[in-house]
Scaffold this motif. Structure first.
Motif, PDB file in Angstrom:
ATOM      1  N   ALA A   1      11.925  38.150  -0.472  1.00 38.44           N
ATOM      2  CA  ALA A   1      12.519  39.517  -0.740  1.00 38.44           C
ATOM      3  C   ALA A   1      12.293  40.410  -1.407  1.00 38.44           C
ATOM      4  O   ALA A   1      13.451  41.135  -2.067  1.00 38.44           O
ATOM      5  N   ASN A   2      11.200  40.481  -1.755  1.00 40.60           N
ATOM      6  CA  ASN A   2      11.137  41.179  -3.368  1.00 40.60           C
ATOM      7  C   ASN A   2      10.459  42.415  -3.013  1.00 40.60           C
ATOM      8  O   ASN A   2       9.331  42.372  -1.878  1.00 40.60           O
ATOM      9  N   TYR A   3       9.744  43.374  -4.193  1.00 36.73           N
ATOM     10  CA  TYR A   3       9.001  44.372  -2.787  1.00 36.73           C
ATOM     11  C   TYR A   3       8.473  43.876  -3.555  1.00 36.73           C
ATOM     12  O   TYR A   3       8.223  43.986  -4.435  1.00 36.73           O
ATOM     13  N   ILE A   4       6.733  44.560  -2.761  1.00 38.19           N
ATOM     14  CA  ILE A   4       5.419  44.641  -3.339  1.00 38.19           C
ATOM     15  C   ILE A   4       5.068  45.984  -4.726  1.00 38.19           C
ATOM     16  O   ILE A   4       5.083  45.400  -5.320  1.00 38.19           O
ATOM     17  N   ALA A   5       5.211  46.668  -4.257  1.00 35.82           N
ATOM     18  CA  ALA A   5       4.368  47.369  -4.413  1.00 35.82           C
ATOM     19  C   ALA A   5       4.898  47.418  -6.271  1.00 35.82           C
ATOM     20  O   ALA A   5       4.562  48.330  -6.761  1.00 35.82           O
ATOM     21  N   ARG A   6       6.647  47.550  -6.112  1.00 32.34           N
ATOM     22  CA  ARG A   6       7.756  48.068  -7.182  1.00 32.34           C
ATOM     23  C   ARG A   6       7.482  46.272  -8.251  1.00 32.34           C
ATOM     24  O   ARG A   6       6.945  47.415  -9.912  1.00 32.34           O
TER      25      ARG A   6
ATOM     26  N   ARG B   1       5.250  35.474  -1.594  1.00 33.73           N
ATOM     27  CA  ARG B   1       7.175  35.260  -1.902  1.00 33.73           C
ATOM     28  C   ARG B   1       7.445  36.534  -1.679  1.00 33.73           C
ATOM     29  O   ARG B   1       8.424  36.162  -2.135  1.00 33.73           O
ATOM     30  N   SER B   2       6.753  37.427  -2.167  1.00 33.93           N
ATOM     31  CA  SER B   2       7.311  39.046  -1.216  1.00 33.93           C
ATOM     32  C   SER B   2       8.594  38.953  -0.507  1.00 33.93           C
ATOM     33  O   SER B   2       9.795  39.391   0.093  1.00 33.93           O
ATOM     34  N   ILE B   3       7.654  37.886   0.761  1.00 35.32           N
ATOM     35  CA  ILE B   3       8.376  37.993   2.119  1.00 35.32           C
ATOM     36  C   ILE B   3       9.705  36.250   2.360  1.00 35.32           C
ATOM     37  O   ILE B   3      10.299  36.671   2.998  1.00 35.32           O
ATOM     38  N   ILE B   4       9.107  36.062   1.913  1.00 35.91           N
ATOM     39  CA  ILE B   4      10.159  34.614   1.714  1.00 35.91           C
ATOM     40  C   ILE B   4      11.681  35.076   0.188  1.00 35.91           C
ATOM     41  O   ILE B   4      12.560  34.740   1.037  1.00 35.91           O
TER      42      ILE B   4
ATOM     43  N   ARG C   1       9.429  46.718   5.451  1.00 30.70           N
ATOM     44  CA  ARG C   1      10.245  46.946   4.680  1.00 30.70           C
ATOM     45  C   ARG C   1       9.573  47.271   2.786  1.00 30.70           C
ATOM     46  O   ARG C   1      10.160  47.355   1.778  1.00 30.70           O
ATOM     47  N   LEU C   2       8.872  45.640   2.896  1.00 35.94           N
ATOM     48  CA  LEU C   2       8.793  45.279   1.627  1.00 35.94           C
ATOM     49  C   LEU C   2       7.439  46.175   1.386  1.00 35.94           C
ATOM     50  O   LEU C   2       6.868  45.878  -0.140  1.00 35.94           O
ATOM     51  N   THR C   3       6.211  47.013   1.678  1.00 37.14           N
ATOM     52  CA  THR C   3       5.514  47.466   1.008  1.00 37.14           C
ATOM     53  C   THR C   3       6.563  48.877   0.869  1.00 37.14           C
ATOM     54  O   THR C   3       6.737  49.365   1.968  1.00 37.14           O
ATOM     55  N   GLY C   4       5.408  49.695   0.460  1.00 36.93           N
ATOM     56  CA  GLY C   4       5.266  51.373   0.017  1.00 36.93           C
ATOM     57  C   GLY C   4       4.224  51.808   1.792  1.00 36.93           C
ATOM     58  O   GLY C   4       3.768  50.778   2.121  1.00 36.93           O
TER      59      GLY C   4
END
Lengths: 348, 558
Positions: free
Chosen positions: A29-34, A24-27, B67-70
């Motif tokens: 474009a959401n930050y995972i960590a956040r 989901r984060s890749i498709i 870019r998606l992770t820390g």
């Protein structure tokens, strides 16, 4: 919950650890960590909470709830992501597969809420899972719930993490799984894809899924071709707005790079991530050099368009005017479907 | 159960199966892994891709996922099996050139002596058995001259083959073999034609192997039967008397010969065919080729040939034993040489014969290594000595062939037997009851049984890879291919077991393309691109091509 009950949902389900959050984060474009920082307790923590708190356990054990279905769901979902795409579909992510029987009682009543108003069910299987029987069992339970609550939903199955399988075995293993899944899914028809975040299969699978959800997509394609020919563009791409997946494209000659769609999507998504840091939102872009000019702009309510002209002598203004006029035409196409916003494909 | 207790996503990737690959030490390496490749130059319309499409798209993905992770989060960090191998990783300078990371843990480089030995070992094939026959066909003096001349010619062609990838500057050719070079210069046509002619040499070798294996199996069985039943075969075969027995299996009627001798031969041959039931079931051309199918067809269908690659040392032992055998036989038989320059005599052949193209055909296959020389030379420690080492290897190979050929030819007992009796497989000239030769046959039989599946594997990989893109599309495909190859071998063994002809035809065909035509063309084109093409070069290399064509045509007419 009640307002979202009117919105159509896309359910992304699968065993925990099968890769749904990364996907989901890749498709999208959401930050995972956040997300994990923002989230409260995840399912695991809640489970631990229930396990360690004997008082809560007693409460739920004594609850007089129906337990006629072996429907095992653990609550994750704090990932009510605020991702909307294709107009007003909301993406919901659920983990399937807890083992605690007392949870079963509690959540059976939630089942109907979860599975109501579902437009699309995307079920993710981990190809390396050692518990095939259980996975199939959970999948069947979800299908039963879908049949009861949203029988018109489309079902997609993704066999994920295929990069962990040896290359010469991949086709074989995927075919086996696909046969089993198609058999199990009857009377519903499911479409199966094999995916991995490390090759182009994930992008292509989601592109196919989104393609099937766009209303009037074939009409859009025909008109796209006409549009491209009229403005003498080398290539015209149509992206879905939230995910920047390429829904359809028209090219007037053979292009060298077969991976260009994924590359463009990645570049634009990175740009969007940068924009969001400044609380800005991305609307349009023009890239130009002596060999070509590319324009990316909002198109319809669900789509973006990218136009590539290899004749740099055509001034930008001309192409931008063309895109603006085309936009009006294409919006009319979408609006023809009416305010119902029905997302079932209509064959005209 | 434990998996469910772990948090869904955390900064330590304990739940993801990706992290189970590699040790915990690699965790640090992954965060520091500098897999970044600069995007290719979009300004110039350069058709040459500096990086492969897969590397480019993987780079795009890695950029995006990072870019998606820390930065400390390795959840979306590429796992080991996804990153290209060290050989495929490049470093780009901002000026646009690219170079490879010299791998410090590279495959060990070999000193010159090992490289020379590897080349000798690879080139030494079963054509060593046909050299005496070839010298006989060309005439003794002419045979020696042709052997030296052909060796030098093929050495030169080998030299331009190993030079050819270095002339290509626009692409990285460090993993290329000669068919890749042909594909670069001639496109699909070059790739397919070099593949086709490679196949000709491989399938030709496999057919020869089948014929020889039938031969050796027959003789082995015959030896053991004769030994067990104490049958004395000296009466039934035409040959010399005495302790070192040399036979002439197919004495040809000669204008100078007595009629009585020839009728004697015919009677003795007649006795052979009306044999006991053993000879009925153990016949060189009728039944043994079929028995071999039962043994070898299953071996060919193995998925991987690495098991058989362990036995390659047998080849060296067999060749060394053959050399020793030849020395012993020559010492016992003594030299029988007479020089008749142009006219044939009863026992000797002229020194210069018109049948010499048969020798050149055999030598083209005997000295053939052009389709894999680049790979063999790559592991040489001091690359600047490549030419010297190649020349030494050719000298060694030529010397071995010369030694075996000359000794057998010279030691062939000519007064009772004619030199014309030398068989395309010189071991056939020794009786099946000869112990030393029996050992040689057993060694060679075993060596061939282990090399045959390797050759089959090479053929399969190349054909299936080119046609279907997959080395093992399905068992049915492999079975059909193997039946075709085995069928060709069986048919040849049953109806035309003349290995001299098979060797010279397949040698001339694949030699035309892979030794003479393609290397010469590639060399001329690369010289032209560098602007160094002189008229002398053109004449010389065109002459080489003509020689190759003449070699092939002469096989049909002589």
């Amino acid at each position: 919950m009640s307002s979202s009950a009117m919105k159509k949902k896309v359910l992304l389900m699968g065993k925990s650890g099968s890769g749904k959050t990364s996907m989901r984060s890749i498709i999208f474009a959401n930050y995972i960590a956040r997300d994990t920082r923002r989230l409260g307790a995840t399912s695991k923590t809640k489970q631990n909470l229930f396990k360690s708190n004997s008082f809560l356990k007693d409460v739920f054990a004594n609850c007089n709830l129906k337990k006629n279905l072996h429907f095992l769901l653990t609550l994750v979902d704090v990932e009510h992501s605020h991702v909307r795409f294709l107009g007003n579909l909301v993406l919901n992510l659920w983990d399937c597969g807890g083992q605690d029987t007392f949870m079963e009682n509690y959540f059976t009543s939630q089942r109907d809420n979860i599975f109501r108003n579902v437009e699309v069910l995307i079920y993710v299987f981990d190809v390396e899972s050692r518990e095939l029987e259980k996975d199939m069992h959970y999948y069947q339970s979800c299908l039963e719930a879908i049949l009861q609550n949203s029988p018109d939903a489309k079902v997609f199955c993704l066999v994920h993490k295929m990069d962990l399988v040896q290359e010469d075995q991949r086709d074989l293993i995927f075919k086996e799984r696909e046969e089993d899944l198609k058999r199990l899914s009857r009377p519903l028809a499911c479409t199966c894809f094999r995916t991995s975040i490390w090759d182009e299969t994930l992008y292509k699978a989601w592109s196919s899924i989104v393609y099937q959800l766009i209303p009037n997509v074939q009409q859009l394609e025909t008109n796209l071709r006409n549009f491209a020919q009229i403005i003498e563009a080398d290539e015209v791409l149509l992206f879905e707005r939230a995910t920047f997946l390429v829904i359809s494209h028209y090219q007037c000659k053979e292009q060298r790079d077969a991976h260009r769609f994924e590359k463009i999507s990645n570049i634009i998504k990175q740009f969007k991530l940068s924009c969001s840091k400044l609380a800005a939102s991305f609307q349009s872009m023009e890239v130009r050099n002596s060999n070509f000019a590319a324009f990316i702009d909002v198109f319809t309510s669900n789509t973006y368009v990218m136009v590539i002209m290899s004749d740099p002598s055509i001034p930008s203004a001309a192409t931008l005017i063309n895109i603006r006029n085309a936009r009006k035409h294409f919006e009319k196409l979408e609006r023809v479907d009416g305010p119902k916003h029905s997302l079932h494909m209509r064959m005209r | 159960m434990e998996e469910d207790c772990r948090p869904l996503l955390s900064s330590e990737p304990t739940g993801e199966s990706y992290s189970h690959r590699g040790s915990t030490g690699s965790l640090d390496i992954r965060t520091k892994r500098p897999f970044y490749v600069e995007p290719r130059n979009i300004v110039s319309d350069d058709l040459q891709e500096r990086i492969s499409a897969e590397a480019a798209i993987l780079n795009s993905r890695v950029h995006y996922y990072s870019r998606l992770t820390g930065s400390s989060d390795t959840v979306l960090s590429p796992p080991n099996h996804v990153i290209p191998t060290a050989e495929e990783i490049y470093i780009y300078s901002p000026l646009g050139t690219a170079f490879k990371v010299p791998d410090s843990v590279q495959a060990s480089k070999n000193p010159s002596i090992v490289t020379i030995f590897a080349i000798w070992n690879t080139m030494m094939g079963t054509s060593i058995l046909s050299i005496p026959w070839g010298i006989k066909q060309a005439g003794f003096t002419m045979g020696i001259i042709i052997l030296i001349f052909t060796g030098l010619l093929m050495l030169y062609c080998c030299y331009i083959v190993i030079k050819s990838p270095k002339a290509i500057k626009v692409e990285d050719t460090s993993n290329w073999e000669f068919p890749d070079v042909c594909r670069f210069y001639f496109g699909k046509f070059g790739q397919w034609s070099s593949l086709f002619f490679s196949m000709v040499s491989l399938v030709g070798a496999m057919v020869v192997y089948w014929v020889l294996m039938s031969n050796f199996l027959y003789n082995t069985g015959q030896f053991m039967y004769n030994h067990a039943n104490n049958v004395n075969t000296s009466d039934s075969e035409f040959g010399t008397n005495g302790s070192e027995r040399v036979i002439c299996p197919y004495p040809k009627t000669n204008p100078g010969r007595n009629d009585t001798t020839s009728t004697l031969c015919q009677i003795t041959i007649g006795n052979d065919t009306s044999g006991s039931s053993f000879e009925h079931y153990w016949s060189k051309t009728n039944t043994i080729p079929l028995y071999l199918i039962i043994l070898l067809l299953p071996l060919l269908c193995f998925r991987s040939a690495s098991f058989f690659a362990r036995f390659t040392f047998f080849g060296t032992i067999s060749v060394v034993y053959l050399i020793v055998l030849v020395t012993i036989k020559a010492a016992h038989l003594g030299f029988h040489l007479e020089f008749h320059w142009l006219d044939p005599s009863q026992f000797y052949v002229p020194e210069f014969r018109l049948l010499f193209p048969q020798l050149t055909g055999v030598l083209t296959l005997a000295f053939f290594i052009h389709n894999c020389i680049i790979t063999l030379m790559k592991s040489n420690k001091k690359q600047e000595n490549n030419v010297r080492d190649l020349s030494l290897a050719y000298l060694l190979v030529g010397g071995t062939y010369m030694y075996v050929g000359v000794l057998i030819f010279a030691a062939f007992p000519s007064p009772p037997l004619s030199k014309d009796c030398i068989e395309p497989n010189f071991l056939d000239n020794f009786s099946s009851s000869d112990v030393l030769v029996f050992v040689a046959r057993v060694c060679l039989l075993f060596q061939m049984i282990t090399v045959y599946p390797l050759l089959g594997y090479l053929v399969r990989v190349q054909i299936m890879g080119q046609l279907f893109g997959n080395h093992y599309p399905s068992f049915l495909h492999i079975l059909v291919l193997n039946i075709a190859i085995v069928g060709a071998g069986v048919l040849m063994a049953m109806f035309y077991p003349n290995i001299g002809s098979i060797i010279r035809f397949s040698g001339a065909i694949c030699g035309l393309a892979l030794v003479f035509l393609l290397p010469a063309l590639v060399h001329m084109i690369s010289l032209k691109q560098q602007g160094k093409l002189t008229w002398l070069s053109i004449v010389f290399h065109s002459f080489l091509i003509l020689l190759g064509v003449a070699n092939l045509l002469a096989q049909f007419f002589m």
